[in-house]
Design a protein around this motif. Structure first.
Motif, short mmCIF file in Angstrom:
data_model
loop_
_atom_site.label_atom_id
_atom_site.label_comp_id
_atom_site.label_asym_id
_atom_site.label_seq_id
_atom_site.Cartn_x
_atom_site.Cartn_y
_atom_site.Cartn_z
N VAL A 174 0.82 -1.20 0.00
CA VAL A 174 0.00 0.00 0.00
C VAL A 174 0.86 1.26 0.00
O VAL A 174 0.47 2.29 -0.51
CB VAL A 174 -0.94 0.00 1.23
N LYS A 175 2.06 1.18 0.55
CA LYS A 175 2.91 2.36 0.71
C LYS A 175 3.61 2.72 -0.60
O LYS A 175 4.00 1.86 -1.36
CB LYS A 175 3.95 2.11 1.81
N GLY A 207 -0.96 9.78 10.37
CA GLY A 207 -0.64 8.47 9.79
C GLY A 207 -0.80 8.39 8.29
O GLY A 207 -0.78 7.29 7.72
N VAL A 208 -0.96 9.55 7.62
CA VAL A 208 -1.14 9.55 6.17
C VAL A 208 0.18 9.33 5.44
O VAL A 208 0.25 8.65 4.42
CB VAL A 208 -1.78 10.88 5.70
N VAL A 218 4.15 7.61 1.27
CA VAL A 218 2.70 7.75 1.35
C VAL A 218 2.15 6.46 1.93
O VAL A 218 2.16 5.41 1.27
CB VAL A 218 2.09 8.04 -0.03
N VAL A 219 1.68 6.52 3.15
CA VAL A 219 1.19 5.32 3.86
C VAL A 219 -0.27 5.04 3.53
O VAL A 219 -0.69 3.90 3.39
CB VAL A 219 1.38 5.50 5.39
N LYS A 220 -1.04 6.12 3.40
CA LYS A 220 -2.47 5.98 3.11
C LYS A 220 -2.81 6.79 1.85
O LYS A 220 -3.29 7.93 1.95
CB LYS A 220 -3.31 6.46 4.29
N ILE A 227 -7.63 14.41 0.85
CA ILE A 227 -7.13 15.74 1.18
C ILE A 227 -7.01 16.58 -0.09
O ILE A 227 -7.38 17.75 -0.12
CB ILE A 227 -5.77 15.65 1.91
N ALA A 228 -6.48 15.97 -1.13
CA ALA A 228 -6.31 16.68 -2.42
C ALA A 228 -7.67 17.13 -2.97
O ALA A 228 -7.76 18.18 -3.61
CB ALA A 228 -5.60 15.79 -3.42
#
Length: 232
Positions: A174-175, A207-208, A218-220, A227-228
């Motif tokens: 995912v990262k 934690g993002v 980028v973790v999430k 956010i974007a």
């Protein structure tokens, strides 16, 4: 670094080239290697060569007379850059500076040769046009972001765009790992180092992301997209 004519098939701007075209381009070119933080060319230099990046990463920057700097685009392997001298005959200069973000190597194509090749083989020009069109579209998107979006959205959009173009997946599927500093992100999103540092610290607390000196993970990704989009 060993760069072969066949490797040039990966270059979008040369997608219409035949095998003979690629061998001719290769034969008339030279390999240039630049160490991290070195320059392939400076803004205002004579646009003598077009470049195809073979390894590393290069950022294209533009400065105003006061020395303020903007990162316009980051180049990854097998992308062409600096080709303005191949399509213009009026002794053009490079409108940007090309700086290596890590040790990098590129094939330098003399524009005196490349321009003649494009004139003799008009089909090659379509690849250059496709590349320029994609660059223009990206600049238009970034201009809209500057004009209409809050700074946190602009910074998040910059990271989302970089993740799509250049991100390397970390051990966790995912990262997504980005080899960019806070200053790089500030230049690309049209804001200050202080603002980027503040936002990255906040997103790291949530934690993002995880942020290092020259690296952002980028973790999430989905949360960053929220956010974007102004939804988080």
């Amino acid at each position: 670094m060993d760069i072969s004519p066949d490797a040039l098939k990966q270059v979008v701007a040369l997608q219409s080239a035949t095998d003979d075209d690629l061998h001719l381009i290769y034969k008339n070119s030279v390999v240039r290697s630049v160490e991290e933080d070195g320059y392939f060319f400076m803004q205002g230099d004579e646009a003598a060569y077009s470049y195809v990046l073979a390894s590393g990463q290069v950022k294209l920057m533009q400065s105003n007379p006061q020395g303020q700097q903007v990162n316009l685009r980051t180049i990854s392997p097998w992308q062409m850059y600096g080709a303005i001298g191949a399509v213009r005959k009026d002794n053009p200069v490079y409108p940007v500076t090309a700086q290596a973000m890590e040790n990098s190597a590129a094939l330098a194509i003399p524009n005196s040769f490349f321009r003649s090749a494009l004139e003799e083989r008009p089909y090659l020009a379509f690849g250059i046009m496709n590349q320029m069109t994609s660059y223009i579209q990206e600049i238009q998107i970034r201009y809209r972001e500057l004009a209409t979006e809050k700074v946190e959205q602009r910074v998040a959009n910059t990271l989302v765009r970089l993740a799509g173009q250049l991100g390397v997946r970390a051990t966790d599927e995912v990262k997504i790992e980005l080899a960019f500093s806070r200053q790089d992100v500030a230049e690309m999103s049209g804001t200050t180092l202080y603002t980027v540092s503040r936002l990255l610290s906040e997103w790291e607390r949530r934690g993002v992301i995880k942020a290092g000196r020259e690296k952002i993970i980028v973790v999430k990704p989905h949360e960053l997209v929220r956010i974007a989009d102004g939804k988080a």
